[in-house]
Scaffold this active site. Structure first.
Site, PDB file in Angstrom:
ATOM      1  N   ASP A 152       0.877  -1.174   0.000  1.00  0.00           N
ATOM      2  CA  ASP A 152       0.000   0.000   0.000  1.00  0.00           C
ATOM      3  C   ASP A 152       0.914   1.223   0.000  1.00  0.00           C
ATOM      4  O   ASP A 152       2.130   1.102   0.179  1.00  0.00           O
ATOM      5  CB  ASP A 152      -0.883  -0.008   1.271  1.00  0.00           C
ATOM      6  CG  ASP A 152      -1.815   1.200   1.354  1.00  0.00           C
ATOM      7  OD1 ASP A 152      -2.378   1.597   0.320  1.00  0.00           O
ATOM      8  OD2 ASP A 152      -1.977   1.761   2.457  1.00  0.00           O
ATOM      9  N   HIS A 211      -7.213   2.759   3.790  1.00  0.00           N
ATOM     10  CA  HIS A 211      -6.964   3.537   5.014  1.00  0.00           C
ATOM     11  C   HIS A 211      -8.243   3.728   5.840  1.00  0.00           C
ATOM     12  O   HIS A 211      -8.190   3.872   7.058  1.00  0.00           O
ATOM     13  CB  HIS A 211      -6.420   4.931   4.669  1.00  0.00           C
ATOM     14  CG  HIS A 211      -4.954   4.985   4.375  1.00  0.00           C
ATOM     15  ND1 HIS A 211      -4.417   4.512   3.205  1.00  0.00           N
ATOM     16  CD2 HIS A 211      -3.910   5.456   5.096  1.00  0.00           C
ATOM     17  CE1 HIS A 211      -3.105   4.703   3.212  1.00  0.00           C
ATOM     18  NE2 HIS A 211      -2.764   5.277   4.353  1.00  0.00           N
ATOM     19  N   CYS A 259      -4.425  -1.733  -1.783  1.00  0.00           N
ATOM     20  CA  CYS A 259      -4.579  -0.303  -2.030  1.00  0.00           C
ATOM     21  C   CYS A 259      -5.535  -0.167  -3.219  1.00  0.00           C
ATOM     22  O   CYS A 259      -5.242  -0.707  -4.299  1.00  0.00           O
ATOM     23  CB  CYS A 259      -3.205   0.273  -2.367  1.00  0.00           C
ATOM     24  SG  CYS A 259      -3.230   1.990  -2.879  1.00  0.00           S
TER      25      CYS A 259
HETATM   26  N1  DGL Z   1      -4.835   3.075   0.878  1.00  0.00           N
HETATM   27  C1  DGL Z   1      -4.908   3.566  -0.432  1.00  0.00           C
HETATM   28  C2  DGL Z   1      -6.136   3.206  -1.184  1.00  0.00           C
HETATM   29  O1  DGL Z   1      -6.714   2.204  -0.872  1.00  0.00           O
HETATM   30  C3  DGL Z   1      -4.105   4.725  -0.850  1.00  0.00           C
HETATM   31  C4  DGL Z   1      -4.507   6.048  -0.337  1.00  0.00           C
HETATM   32  C5  DGL Z   1      -3.555   7.087  -0.817  1.00  0.00           C
HETATM   33  O2  DGL Z   1      -2.340   6.868  -0.700  1.00  0.00           O
HETATM   34  O3  DGL Z   1      -4.026   8.117  -1.311  1.00  0.00           O
HETATM   35  O4  DGL Z   1      -6.548   3.858  -2.112  1.00  0.00           O
END
Ligand code: DGL
Length: 275
Positions: free
Chosen positions: A10, A186, A73
């Site tokens: 991620d 997140h 992610c």
């Molecule tokens: N955790 C991420 C997602 O699922 C990335 C968030 C980011 O870095 O903007 O999109």
């Protein structure tokens, strides 16, 4: 039986929400968790750039013994999942896709809100999920600028985090949304704050348990399960501060591990000793 690791990556601590579920389901597996914290957030970045980061990180994890890659992610999945599958045909991949299907089935108002980064909404993946699964349900997109940064700072319930959530979720509720899809890894860390702010007016869909089930399925299909009964090790790799990443992992998901610092050197990754 294979003995490699499950590689998870991620931009930062978000994928820990996935790691926690994988660990619960597959405790005997060794895990390599990679957080590209030198580049977090990924969400506002160009898709091509996120694809390049994802490719280099995947190669690094495979070189380090990963037998399967979990792209934990949504942004990286939107930008790179198809590409990675083509580029590394011998490695099984698990990716994130916005959980529109369960949300569309759950919603009584037939209005679903999806919370994600700008890049996730731009990708063809989101369009195809809506096309395949929305079936007459209104899908309303919402980005939450600044929230990923607050979560990286371990601010899960402070005034700034609460203000972002209120500011972005109240208009969805006003528009009739009764079901929220968390399409950024997140965001599960602020579920208690969302519940605190909005009580029972919303059903929140967190896809992380389904991702862990899919990881288990793919390991079985490819006969890649680790043959051991003792718990596996977790290694936390960061491109910024690996000690801080372990501290966050203990705090957020109560899972300790070894830290490894790697630095970006142009487009490649080099392992460093952290002082
Ligand atoms: N955790 C991420 C997602 O699922 C990335 C968030 C980011 O870095 O903007 O999109």
């Amino acid at each position: 039986m294979a003995q490699g690791s499950i590689g998870i990556f991620d931009s930062g601590v978000g994928g820990l929400s996935i790691l926690a579920q994988i660990r619960r389901r597959l405790p005997e597996e060794n895990i390599l968790y990679f957080a590209d914290q030198a580049h977090v957030p990924y969400g506002p970045r160009d898709m091509q750039e996120v694809r390049e980061f994802s490719e280099t990180i995947t190669q690094y994890l495979i070189d380090g013994g990963a037998k399967i890659i979990v792209v934990a992610c949504n942004t990286a999945s939107a930008a790179a999942l198809h590409y990675l599958r083509r580029k590394f045909p011998d490695t099984p991949f698990v990716g994130m896709e916005p959980a529109v299907r369960p949300a569309a089935r759950t919603s009584k108002s037939l209005k679903v809100g999806v919370l994600a980064t700008p890049a996730t909404f731009q990708g063809a993946l989101f369009e195809s999920v809506v096309e395949r699964f929305a079936h007459g349900v209104d899908v309303i997109e919402q980005t939450l600028p600044g929230l990923v940064e607050r979560i990286e700072e371990n601010d899960l319930n402070g005034p700034q985090t609460r203000a972002i959530l209120k500011d972005k979720i109240v208009p969805l509720i006003d528009a009739g949304v009764d079901t929220l899809v968390l399409a950024c890894t997140h965001y599960p860390f602020v579920i208690p704050t969302i519940e605190d702010l909005f009580g029972s007016s919303l059903v929140v869909i967190d896809p992380s348990p389904a991702i862990a089930r899919q990881t288990e399925r793919l390991l079985d299909e490819n006969e890649l399960r680790r043959d051991a009964s003792a718990p596996g090790d977790v290694t936390y790799i960061s491109t910024d501060d690996a000690y801080a990443l372990v501290t966050m992992a203990v705090h957020l998901i109560n899972t300790d591990g070894t830290s490894v610092l790697v630095n970006w050197d142009g487009r490649s990754l080099r392992q460093k000793k952290q002082n």
